[in-house]
Design a protein around this motif. Structure first.
Motif, PDB file in Angstrom:
ATOM      1  N   MET A   1       7.805  -0.108  21.668  1.00 25.06           N
ATOM      2  CA  MET A   1       7.116   0.258  20.448  1.00 25.06           C
ATOM      3  C   MET A   1       5.798  -0.504  20.377  1.00 25.06           C
ATOM      4  N   GLU A   2       4.718   0.241  20.097  1.00 25.45           N
ATOM      5  CA  GLU A   2       3.394  -0.386  20.051  1.00 25.45           C
ATOM      6  C   GLU A   2       3.097  -0.919  18.661  1.00 25.45           C
ATOM      7  N   ALA A   3       2.311  -1.972  18.626  1.00 25.57           N
ATOM      8  CA  ALA A   3       1.896  -2.534  17.344  1.00 25.57           C
ATOM      9  C   ALA A   3       0.721  -1.721  16.802  1.00 25.57           C
ATOM     10  N   VAL A   4       0.755  -1.409  15.520  1.00 24.15           N
ATOM     11  CA  VAL A   4      -0.297  -0.646  14.871  1.00 24.15           C
ATOM     12  C   VAL A   4      -1.108  -1.585  13.998  1.00 24.15           C
ATOM     13  N   ALA A   5      -2.412  -1.585  14.200  1.00 24.50           N
ATOM     14  CA  ALA A   5      -3.272  -2.449  13.395  1.00 24.50           C
ATOM     15  C   ALA A   5      -3.491  -1.807  12.030  1.00 24.50           C
ATOM     16  N   ILE A   6      -3.318  -2.593  10.985  1.00 23.26           N
ATOM     17  CA  ILE A   6      -3.526  -2.110   9.626  1.00 23.26           C
ATOM     18  C   ILE A   6      -4.897  -2.597   9.175  1.00 23.26           C
ATOM     19  N   HIS A   7      -5.754  -1.644   8.850  1.00 28.87           N
ATOM     20  CA  HIS A   7      -7.102  -1.993   8.418  1.00 28.87           C
ATOM     21  C   HIS A   7      -7.102  -2.277   6.926  1.00 28.87           C
ATOM     22  N   THR A   8      -7.774  -3.321   6.531  1.00 30.43           N
ATOM     23  CA  THR A   8      -7.877  -3.628   5.111  1.00 30.43           C
ATOM     24  C   THR A   8      -8.996  -2.792   4.505  1.00 30.43           C
ATOM     25  N   TYR A   9      -8.861  -2.489   3.234  1.00 30.60           N
ATOM     26  CA  TYR A   9      -9.852  -1.681   2.527  1.00 30.60           C
ATOM     27  C   TYR A   9     -11.095  -2.509   2.278  1.00 30.60           C
TER      28      TYR A   9
END
Length: 53
Positions: A1-9
């Motif tokens: 499973m790949e890590a997904v980067a969460i972008h901040t607003y």
């Protein structure tokens, strides 16, 4: 499973102010002559044609 980067607003950056003509002024400048021309060029009624106008 790949890590997904969460972008901040972050708010959008402000661009340069629009320096053009406002839309309402542009609309008035284009529609007023058309309305006046339509009013002046419309066919006259038969009664005014008989009076010699």
């Amino acid at each position: 499973m790949e890590a997904v980067a969460i972008h901040t607003y972050r708010p959008a950056t402000k661009g340069p102010e629009p320096s053009g003509t406002p839309l309402t002024v542009l609309m008035l400048v284009t529609t007023t002559p058309a309305v006046l021309a339509a009013a002046l060029l419309r066919p006259r009624s038969q009664s005014s044609a008989r009076r010699g106008r």
